[in-house]
Structure formats: C-alpha cells, structure tokens
Write an enzyme that holds these catalytic residues in place. Sequence first.
Site, PDB file in Angstrom:
ATOM      1  N   GLY A 181      -3.229  -1.871  -6.290  1.00 45.39           N
ATOM      2  CA  GLY A 181      -2.959  -3.088  -5.545  1.00 45.39           C
ATOM      3  C   GLY A 181      -1.917  -2.825  -4.479  1.00 45.39           C
ATOM      4  CB  CYS A 182       0.556  -5.071  -2.957  1.00 44.99           C
ATOM      5  SG  CYS A 182       2.047  -5.017  -1.946  1.00 44.99           S
ATOM      6  CG  PHE A 183       1.623   0.437  -0.401  1.00 47.18           C
ATOM      7  CD1 PHE A 183       2.184  -0.661   0.213  1.00 47.18           C
ATOM      8  CD2 PHE A 183       1.044   1.412   0.411  1.00 47.18           C
ATOM      9  CE1 PHE A 183       2.187  -0.811   1.596  1.00 47.18           C
ATOM     10  CE2 PHE A 183       1.038   1.275   1.802  1.00 47.18           C
ATOM     11  CZ  PHE A 183       1.618   0.164   2.386  1.00 47.18           C
TER      12      PHE A 183
END
Length: 343
Positions: A181-183
């Site tokens: 997902g979002c890093f």
Amino acid sequence: MWASMTSLAPVARARAVLAGRGRVPRSSRLSALALVGAGSCLLACSFVGGSLGVSTGTGRGSRLPAMALVGAGSCLLARSFVGGSLGVSTGTGRGSRLPAMALVGAGSCLLARSFVGGALGVSAGTGRGARVARAVFGGPPAGRDTPIPDAPAPDATHFLTGNPMYPPWPAGMEEAMFGMGCFWCSENLYMAKEGIYSSQVGYAGGDINNPSYQDVCTGMSGHNEVVRIVYDPKVITYGDLLKVFWERHDPTTKNQQGGDRGTQYRSGIYYYTEAQKQLAEATRDKYQSELEATKAAGGRKISTEIVPAPTFFYAEGYHQQYDAKPGSRRYCGLSPTGATLPA
C-alpha cells in the site's frame, strides 16, 4: 453558448469546456477527467469516450455552485464541491451522487490517491469506469535515463537513524523489499524498529526506468510503491519483518489498501535470496490458513505477488521517512485484516 463536443478529440474537448464552448449531454457518463497543474494550479477536463453527465442547472439534477481549488507549485488540491451534491453518472445507477470530492496532491504529484466521500469509484487501476489518472498525462510515461531530479542526494542520510540512504551497506546488513500500500505507511511500520539500519521508499516492478511519482500515479508504468529495508539479521530477522508485513496490511485486496486504489498499491514481497523466497511462501501459506480459520478476510484469498526483487528506484526526497518528519500529514491507508501470523 454550448456546442456539441462529440466530434472533438479529448484535449480539444477539454479546452472547449474551459473556454465555455462545449456541451456535455446530461445522459452520458464520465469516462475520464484530466487534472493538469502548471504554476499555481490549472484544472482541465478531458472527457474521453463519452461525456460528463453533470447538471449545473436547477431541477432534478443537482447543482455545482462552486468548486474551490488551491494549488501550490504543481500540486493541485480540490478542496470540495460546495453547495448540494455533484450529480455524476458513473454507470452505477440513476441516482449516483458524490456529496464531496477531495483531490489531494503532494509535492509535484497532480493526482489524488483516491476519490473520497461518495459513489464515484475512480482510480488509476483497470476497468471500464472513469480513469482519471491515465487521462492526466495523455499516454504511457516514458521514464528517463538518469535518476529523477527530486531523488535523495547521494550523501543523504536517514531522518531517524542518521545512516546513509544509499549503498554500499556495512558488512552483515541484509535487504528486504515489500509493497503493501502507501509507502509512507509501510516505511513507518519498520523504520524505527531496533535492528533497522536504513530504509528507503521507492518504485519497483514497472516497465520504465527512473519513474517519478507522477509517472507511477498514471497507473501505466507498472510500478509498485515499495519500502526497502536494510537490517541487521542478528538483531531483527526476516521472519520478524514478514510478521509485520502480513499482519499490518490486507494481502487479499488486489491493487488496493483501504481507500488507496491502483496497481501501485498492490501487495508484494520481493526477495533477494532463495531463503527469503522460501520463508515468504511458507508464511503466506500459514497466514492463508489463519484467514480461512478466522474468516478475517471474508473468504478472500491472498493476492500477494512473491517475485525476485526488481530494480529499486528511489522516490522523491519528500516521501522518504515521511511520517517521521515534523508537519507531515497524519495518514495511514493500510487496512489490516486483524488476523495474526501463527508462530
């Protein structure tokens, strides 16, 4: 003052809309919307393969009295649609409405991570629905032969550990790479743990070299947002890292974590050694059994890709250790299942 737009190319149609010369029939659907930032901000609409069904008058269709746009550099923020709801046809029924739509850009990215607050399910992924991200740039990104200008400097150090952001690493250190997902969120799970020498966020698994955030946001470069972890296996093991991986995101929602949707949010384990591969596959099977036993994922199967580590391209400097920096936006798009990895 509106003329028919059916014969205009997408960009021409966008310009016609902005200039007040294009009609968009009420009965049609939104196929794509392009957002282009230049200077402070610029909103352009590219209606591809159809037209936008928005009623700006009174009566049965809802009305769009005002839209607030705030731009900084090439970052575009559409705060809200004010007054009533925005009646947009997305092919999901007659009354599909979006009370408010928030588009959030960070740094030089022009795209939202997702559309928030309504039935308009637009993302950079695949499907027949509206493809906002892909319309922004008009075609596949080409990449570049050299690192992006906004990548961390060669002598950059980790915000928390103070250690280098670039190899070579000290003897005995090992690497791990995950997409979950979002890093911003995934790096935050690891970077402060004991035994972590350094961590970096970047892009991996795509089709072009040295992609930018804008390139990845199109959904056409094929890259995943990843975190690369440099760790001391004498202090923290690869198994420890995998436990965090499985338990702190949802590996069953392909190309999605929470409200973040697109191929850049896919679940992935990118191994550097055969031993890492074997442990990744073994823990996957254990976690799948746990999901089935607890029904934690609603019967969904794990979709995590487990493949050799691809080339890692550094993301822009402002993404690195984002959650640790003062003034960062408190955000986590990860969506854990609640199941734990059996010992």
